[in-house]
Design a protein around this motif. Sequence first.
Motif, PDB file in Angstrom:
ATOM      1  N   MET A 221       0.828  -1.197   0.000  1.00  0.00           N
ATOM      2  CA  MET A 221       0.000   0.000   0.000  1.00  0.00           C
ATOM      3  C   MET A 221       0.869   1.255   0.000  1.00  0.00           C
ATOM      4  SD  MET A 221      -2.966  -0.786   2.811  1.00  0.00           S
ATOM      5  CE  MET A 221      -3.764  -2.379   2.946  1.00  0.00           C
ATOM      6  N   ARG A 222       0.400   2.239  -0.695  1.00  0.00           N
ATOM      7  CA  ARG A 222       0.975   3.583  -0.634  1.00  0.00           C
ATOM      8  C   ARG A 222      -0.189   4.556  -0.516  1.00  0.00           C
ATOM      9  NH1 ARG A 222       3.318   3.858  -5.265  1.00  0.00           N
ATOM     10  NH2 ARG A 222       5.341   3.007  -4.685  1.00  0.00           N
ATOM     11  N   GLY A 223      -0.144   5.417   0.495  1.00  0.00           N
ATOM     12  CA  GLY A 223      -1.286   6.292   0.722  1.00  0.00           C
ATOM     13  C   GLY A 223      -2.541   5.524   1.069  1.00  0.00           C
ATOM     14  N   LEU A 224      -2.382   4.373   1.716  1.00  0.00           N
ATOM     15  CA  LEU A 224      -3.481   3.507   2.166  1.00  0.00           C
ATOM     16  C   LEU A 224      -4.262   2.898   1.013  1.00  0.00           C
ATOM     17  CD1 LEU A 224      -4.816   5.750   5.089  1.00  0.00           C
ATOM     18  CD2 LEU A 224      -3.189   3.858   5.237  1.00  0.00           C
ATOM     19  N   GLU A 225      -3.675   2.888  -0.184  1.00  0.00           N
ATOM     20  CA  GLU A 225      -4.298   2.268  -1.347  1.00  0.00           C
ATOM     21  C   GLU A 225      -3.426   1.131  -1.861  1.00  0.00           C
ATOM     22  OE1 GLU A 225      -5.018   5.272  -4.285  1.00  0.00           O
ATOM     23  OE2 GLU A 225      -6.877   5.941  -3.326  1.00  0.00           O
ATOM     24  N   SER A 226      -4.073   0.136  -2.452  1.00  0.00           N
ATOM     25  CA  SER A 226      -3.356  -1.015  -2.988  1.00  0.00           C
ATOM     26  C   SER A 226      -2.613  -0.635  -4.266  1.00  0.00           C
ATOM     27  CB  SER A 226      -4.343  -2.149  -3.285  1.00  0.00           C
ATOM     28  OG  SER A 226      -3.692  -3.245  -3.896  1.00  0.00           O
ATOM     29  N   VAL A 227      -1.302  -0.897  -4.280  1.00  0.00           N
ATOM     30  CA  VAL A 227      -0.513  -0.661  -5.480  1.00  0.00           C
ATOM     31  C   VAL A 227       0.135  -1.949  -5.989  1.00  0.00           C
ATOM     32  CG1 VAL A 227      -0.075   1.748  -4.911  1.00  0.00           C
ATOM     33  CG2 VAL A 227       1.552   0.010  -4.174  1.00  0.00           C
ATOM     34  N   SER A 228       0.124  -3.002  -5.166  1.00  0.00           N
ATOM     35  CA  SER A 228       0.655  -4.296  -5.597  1.00  0.00           C
ATOM     36  C   SER A 228       0.159  -5.348  -4.617  1.00  0.00           C
ATOM     37  CB  SER A 228       2.192  -4.276  -5.626  1.00  0.00           C
ATOM     38  OG  SER A 228       2.706  -5.449  -6.230  1.00  0.00           O
ATOM     39  N   THR A 229      -0.070  -6.558  -5.102  1.00  0.00           N
ATOM     40  CA  THR A 229      -0.543  -7.626  -4.223  1.00  0.00           C
ATOM     41  C   THR A 229      -0.110  -8.967  -4.780  1.00  0.00           C
ATOM     42  OG1 THR A 229      -2.499  -8.471  -3.040  1.00  0.00           O
ATOM     43  CG2 THR A 229      -2.804  -7.883  -5.350  1.00  0.00           C
ATOM     44  N   THR A 230      -0.110  -9.986  -3.939  1.00  0.00           N
ATOM     45  CA  THR A 230       0.439 -11.283  -4.351  1.00  0.00           C
ATOM     46  C   THR A 230      -0.594 -12.187  -4.997  1.00  0.00           C
ATOM     47  OG1 THR A 230       0.093 -12.142  -2.108  1.00  0.00           O
ATOM     48  CG2 THR A 230       2.279 -11.255  -2.635  1.00  0.00           C
ATOM     49  N   MET A 231      -1.860 -12.123  -4.565  1.00  0.00           N
ATOM     50  CA  MET A 231      -2.882 -12.909  -5.251  1.00  0.00           C
ATOM     51  C   MET A 231      -3.244 -12.216  -6.553  1.00  0.00           C
ATOM     52  SD  MET A 231      -5.614 -14.494  -2.552  1.00  0.00           S
ATOM     53  CE  MET A 231      -5.206 -15.958  -1.605  1.00  0.00           C
ATOM     54  N   GLY A 232      -3.538 -13.004  -7.586  1.00  0.00           N
ATOM     55  CA  GLY A 232      -3.761 -12.404  -8.878  1.00  0.00           C
ATOM     56  C   GLY A 232      -5.100 -12.740  -9.491  1.00  0.00           C
ATOM     57  N   PHE A 233      -5.078 -13.533 -10.564  1.00  0.00           N
ATOM     58  CA  PHE A 233      -6.302 -13.910 -11.261  1.00  0.00           C
ATOM     59  C   PHE A 233      -7.189 -14.775 -10.373  1.00  0.00           C
ATOM     60  CE2 PHE A 233      -8.529 -17.069 -13.946  1.00  0.00           C
ATOM     61  CZ  PHE A 233      -9.369 -16.203 -14.638  1.00  0.00           C
ATOM     62  N   SER A 234      -6.566 -15.597  -9.536  1.00  0.00           N
ATOM     63  CA  SER A 234      -7.322 -16.492  -8.662  1.00  0.00           C
ATOM     64  C   SER A 234      -6.748 -16.447  -7.259  1.00  0.00           C
ATOM     65  CB  SER A 234      -7.290 -17.927  -9.194  1.00  0.00           C
ATOM     66  OG  SER A 234      -6.037 -18.527  -8.897  1.00  0.00           O
ATOM     67  N   ALA A 235      -7.457 -17.098  -6.337  1.00  0.00           N
ATOM     68  CA  ALA A 235      -6.997 -17.192  -4.952  1.00  0.00           C
ATOM     69  C   ALA A 235      -5.947 -18.274  -4.774  1.00  0.00           C
ATOM     70  CB  ALA A 235      -8.181 -17.456  -4.031  1.00  0.00           C
ATOM     71  N   LEU A 236      -5.418 -18.799  -5.877  1.00  0.00           N
ATOM     72  CA  LEU A 236      -4.313 -19.768  -5.824  1.00  0.00           C
ATOM     73  C   LEU A 236      -2.952 -19.091  -5.898  1.00  0.00           C
ATOM     74  CD1 LEU A 236      -5.310 -22.737  -8.182  1.00  0.00           C
ATOM     75  CD2 LEU A 236      -4.824 -22.873  -5.735  1.00  0.00           C
ATOM     76  N   ASP A 237      -2.900 -17.855  -6.308  1.00  0.00           N
ATOM     77  CA  ASP A 237      -1.639 -17.206  -6.650  1.00  0.00           C
ATOM     78  C   ASP A 237      -0.912 -16.702  -5.412  1.00  0.00           C
ATOM     79  OD1 ASP A 237       0.325 -16.280  -8.322  1.00  0.00           O
ATOM     80  OD2 ASP A 237      -0.764 -14.498  -8.972  1.00  0.00           O
ATOM     81  N   GLY A 238       0.393 -16.439  -5.583  1.00  0.00           N
ATOM     82  CA  GLY A 238       1.155 -15.747  -4.557  1.00  0.00           C
ATOM     83  C   GLY A 238       1.757 -16.654  -3.518  1.00  0.00           C
ATOM     84  N   LEU A 239       1.456 -16.370  -2.255  1.00  0.00           N
ATOM     85  CA  LEU A 239       2.073 -17.073  -1.136  1.00  0.00           C
ATOM     86  C   LEU A 239       1.654 -18.536  -1.074  1.00  0.00           C
ATOM     87  CD1 LEU A 239       1.580 -14.484   1.763  1.00  0.00           C
ATOM     88  CD2 LEU A 239       3.524 -14.719   0.220  1.00  0.00           C
ATOM     89  N   MET A 240       2.521 -19.372  -0.542  1.00  0.00           N
ATOM     90  CA  MET A 240       2.147 -20.727  -0.141  1.00  0.00           C
ATOM     91  C   MET A 240       1.161 -20.605   1.024  1.00  0.00           C
ATOM     92  SD  MET A 240       4.871 -23.471   1.307  1.00  0.00           S
ATOM     93  CE  MET A 240       4.432 -24.867   2.326  1.00  0.00           C
ATOM     94  N   MET A 241       0.133 -21.447   1.033  1.00  0.00           N
ATOM     95  CA  MET A 241      -0.925 -21.326   2.040  1.00  0.00           C
ATOM     96  C   MET A 241      -1.116 -22.643   2.778  1.00  0.00           C
ATOM     97  SD  MET A 241      -3.501 -19.065  -0.330  1.00  0.00           S
ATOM     98  CE  MET A 241      -2.733 -18.608  -1.886  1.00  0.00           C
ATOM     99  N   GLY A 242      -2.214 -22.740   3.506  1.00  0.00           N
ATOM    100  CA  GLY A 242      -2.458 -23.949   4.282  1.00  0.00           C
ATOM    101  C   GLY A 242      -2.560 -25.183   3.418  1.00  0.00           C
ATOM    102  N   THR A 243      -3.436 -25.115   2.398  1.00  0.00           N
ATOM    103  CA  THR A 243      -3.590 -26.250   1.478  1.00  0.00           C
ATOM    104  C   THR A 243      -3.436 -25.836   0.026  1.00  0.00           C
ATOM    105  OG1 THR A 243      -6.000 -25.971   1.265  1.00  0.00           O
ATOM    106  CG2 THR A 243      -5.201 -27.360   3.071  1.00  0.00           C
ATOM    107  N   ARG A 244      -3.249 -24.537  -0.246  1.00  0.00           N
ATOM    108  CA  ARG A 244      -3.110 -24.047  -1.618  1.00  0.00           C
ATOM    109  C   ARG A 244      -1.638 -23.814  -1.942  1.00  0.00           C
ATOM    110  NH1 ARG A 244      -7.360 -19.197  -1.330  1.00  0.00           N
ATOM    111  NH2 ARG A 244      -7.975 -19.990   0.721  1.00  0.00           N
ATOM    112  N   CYS A 245      -1.310 -23.983  -3.212  1.00  0.00           N
ATOM    113  CA  CYS A 245       0.098 -23.985  -3.622  1.00  0.00           C
ATOM    114  C   CYS A 245       0.710 -22.603  -3.683  1.00  0.00           C
ATOM    115  CB  CYS A 245       0.231 -24.661  -4.986  1.00  0.00           C
ATOM    116  SG  CYS A 245      -0.752 -23.865  -6.292  1.00  0.00           S
ATOM    117  N   GLY A 246      -0.083 -21.565  -3.990  1.00  0.00           N
ATOM    118  CA  GLY A 246       0.506 -20.270  -4.279  1.00  0.00           C
ATOM    119  C   GLY A 246       1.098 -20.257  -5.678  1.00  0.00           C
ATOM    120  N   ALA A 247       1.946 -19.277  -5.948  1.00  0.00           N
ATOM    121  CA  ALA A 247       2.535 -19.129  -7.288  1.00  0.00           C
ATOM    122  C   ALA A 247       3.266 -20.405  -7.686  1.00  0.00           C
ATOM    123  CB  ALA A 247       3.489 -17.944  -7.303  1.00  0.00           C
TER     124      ALA A 247
END
Length: 401
Positions: A221-247
């Motif tokens: 966040m910059r100025g309390l607004e989202s400028v970049s995030t790890t999840m993308g097209f789906s909730a599978l993207d980005g970080l490794m999670m409990g049961t989801r693979c992430g990127a």
Amino acid sequence: MNDLILVLNCGSSSIKFALFDAAAQPLPRTPLWNGKVDGITGPRPTFGETGVAPSPVALDAAQPYHAALAHIRERVRARLGSRADMQYRIAAVAHRVVHGGAKYSAPVRIDAAVLADLKAYIPLAPLHQPFALEAIESLLASRPDLPQVACFDTAFHHTLPDVEKMLPLPWSAWERGLRRYGFHGLSYAYMAVALAERHGDAARGRAIVAHLGSGASLCGMRGLESVSTTMGFSALDGLMMGTRCGALDPGAVLYLMEIEKLTLEQVGHVLYHESGLLGISGTSSDPRDLLAVEGGDERARAALALYVRRIVRECGALAAALGGLDMLAFTAGIGEHNADIRARVCAGLAFLGVELDAAANAAHAPVISTPGSRVRVAVEPTNEEWIVARNAACIAGLAAG
């Protein structure tokens, strides 16, 4: 007559609910009453409420989800009817809806046309979208007069620049709506409020919020607004999670299908339900369980190491996108309550000037960095329900603070 807002958060196997008093101004951040029906599709569903241990509940096996919704409505009616001191009515129902697509960048009152739009987004969030829409459709049929408001997990990320939204696919994919949407937006919307209140200018600068729960993502966040995030097209993207693979390298998916001959449905099950911490450890999706056994369990150690490494790596990428880092804030179940995970992440971010106060971290204090840390590190409970209720109060014409 006191107006109440009923918030519904519908998942595949549970429905959480909360009642907020819209007559109180500003809108209280603590609900009057909340609870959930859990294990809806399992053999032993339960109903639990604030301060009361969950108890078994009988649901129609043919339509367990409808039965769970009906049970919540009956319990809410009974609860309101028991308050002899004053009269209450449900003035609006607010729903957490995961996907608003490219069209909905703000909460919206639901009618038949909006519902049709949201159904078109089911392929974008097949494990989340249908359940909220089932509740909405049921209420539209039985109470068409009752205002319903959809609040979207994707909406907070509409401030992302196009360069962050684009996928490196043929241009026609962008035109068809294949893009990075981002999720956990209701949590980040609350954090934008709460962090600014508690930390002022530090939160308004270059901040990373780590929403670490069974699902997990980061938001720059910059100025309390989202400028970049790890999840993308789906909730599978980005970080490794409990049961989801992430990127994941898409070539690995192609290999599973072409060489190992997994069907599309089987691959989807692996990526959503058999990967992440559970997949690596083979025993649990909960870091607490893995931390308890990592001394003698190589796979538990590997799962935790990869989990932390992915968070650290993505924090580094977001810091680059932000041009530096002023604040790191942890939230959600793991982020708020797991001091060990926070300590390991912060150790990996020492190169950015993060210095952790071990005692403050162990106490889950609001600030867990040392006074000399170049980056302020915070722990802040999220409150998605209040954000949803506040938005619904505005849309439904009920004053909200």
